[in-house]
Enzyme design. Structure first.
Site, PDB file in Angstrom:
ATOM      1  N   THR A 160       0.855  -1.200   0.000  1.00  0.00           N
ATOM      2  CA  THR A 160       0.000   0.000   0.000  1.00  0.00           C
ATOM      3  C   THR A 160       0.885   1.242   0.000  1.00  0.00           C
ATOM      4  O   THR A 160       1.946   1.247   0.616  1.00  0.00           O
ATOM      5  CB  THR A 160      -0.880  -0.012   1.268  1.00  0.00           C
ATOM      6  N   ASP A 186       6.239  -4.196  -1.402  1.00  0.00           N
ATOM      7  CA  ASP A 186       5.653  -3.072  -0.679  1.00  0.00           C
ATOM      8  C   ASP A 186       6.699  -1.977  -0.500  1.00  0.00           C
ATOM      9  O   ASP A 186       7.899  -2.196  -0.690  1.00  0.00           O
ATOM     10  CB  ASP A 186       5.140  -3.564   0.700  1.00  0.00           C
ATOM     11  N   LYS A 206       6.848   0.621   8.940  1.00  0.00           N
ATOM     12  CA  LYS A 206       5.764   0.737   7.978  1.00  0.00           C
ATOM     13  C   LYS A 206       4.497   1.181   8.712  1.00  0.00           C
ATOM     14  O   LYS A 206       4.435   1.153   9.922  1.00  0.00           O
ATOM     15  CB  LYS A 206       5.521  -0.606   7.277  1.00  0.00           C
ATOM     16  N   GLU A 259      -0.709  -5.515   5.849  1.00  0.00           N
ATOM     17  CA  GLU A 259       0.588  -5.633   5.169  1.00  0.00           C
ATOM     18  C   GLU A 259       1.427  -6.739   5.808  1.00  0.00           C
ATOM     19  O   GLU A 259       2.042  -7.550   5.117  1.00  0.00           O
ATOM     20  CB  GLU A 259       1.337  -4.295   5.233  1.00  0.00           C
TER      21      GLU A 259
END
Ligand code: 5RP
Length: 218
Positions: free
Chosen positions: A29, A80, A93, A102
């Site tokens: 994302t 990612d 993250k 994730e």
């Protein structure tokens, strides 16, 4: 001059070389990943598992089949971005608030390739970017107090609700000298759903874009 957006585009183009025909790809994302998603239609992947509703929507709009992780088995590859990365390829993250999903998709994948521009490279995690922590709504104040005891300064991300209906605390000033230890300690606070340290699930490969080109570290 190379802009940050150009670097994101360059690293996403480089990441394409690791994606094979017929793969079911785990897709992260964020704005760097969005550059990758927009390039996926030219590949022949079988489908994708999304790490957020936003990613799922973008993939679907481009005609890429979005699959349920419970139906795919282990994925070959997860790609990612990150908010910070250190020399051990450990990450922070969750800037986009999608950290839990994730981590789940990442954990379900054989390989994790992280792609960043050079601005994300740090000597020590947590110095330039606060650590996002997803918490159950009822536990928000309790978890915040526990984080203060650990030396952190938690800030409630107001107006933000995760895809799972939970809240985010962005924690400043934590000492993340030992990311593995801290990742586990955070998980032990009751009410914490997930924290944004990716040390147990560090990147297997890091693609880092600088004006001089894209470098791969592993
Ligand atoms: C989202 C994330 C992203 O990977 C991280 O925030 C990096 O985003 P961007 O590519 O927009 O800089 O962890 O939860």
């Amino acid at each position: 001059m190379t802009t940050q957006q150009q670097l994101k585009q360059a690293v996403a183009e480089h990441a394409l070389t690791y994606i094979e025909d017929g793969m079911i790809l785990g897709v992260g994302t964020g704005s760097t990943v969005n550059c990758l998603i927009d390039l996926l239609p030219k590949l022949k992947i079988k489908g994708a598992v999304a790490s957020s509703n936003a990613t799922a929507e973008r993939l679907a709009k481009l005609g890429i089949e979005v699959l349920d992780l419970n139906m795919t088995g282990e994925l070959d590859l997860y790609i990612d971005g990150a908010d910070e990365v250190n020399a051990n390829l450990q990450l922070i993250k969750g800037g986009g608030g999608a950290l839990t999903r994730e981590k789940i998709v990442c954990a379900s994948s054989k390989q994790f390739i992280c792609m960043v521009d050079g601005s994300k490279w740090v000597e020590k995690l947590g110095v330039t970017f606060p650590l996002p922590i997803e918490v159950l709504p009822q536990a928000r104040s309790y978890v915040a107090r526990e984080l203060v005891k650990m030396g952190g300064e938690p800030v409630y991300r107001e107006g933000f609700v995760t895809d799972y209906g939970n809240l985010i605390l962005d924690v400043y000033d934590l000492d993340l000298t030992e990311p593995l230890v801290m990742e586990q300690r955070m998980n032990n606070i009751v009410g914490v759903v997930c924290n944004g340290i990716f040390a147990y699930q560090k990147a297997d490969k890091l693609l880092i874009a600088r004006p001089s080109g894209v470098e791969m570290l592993e």
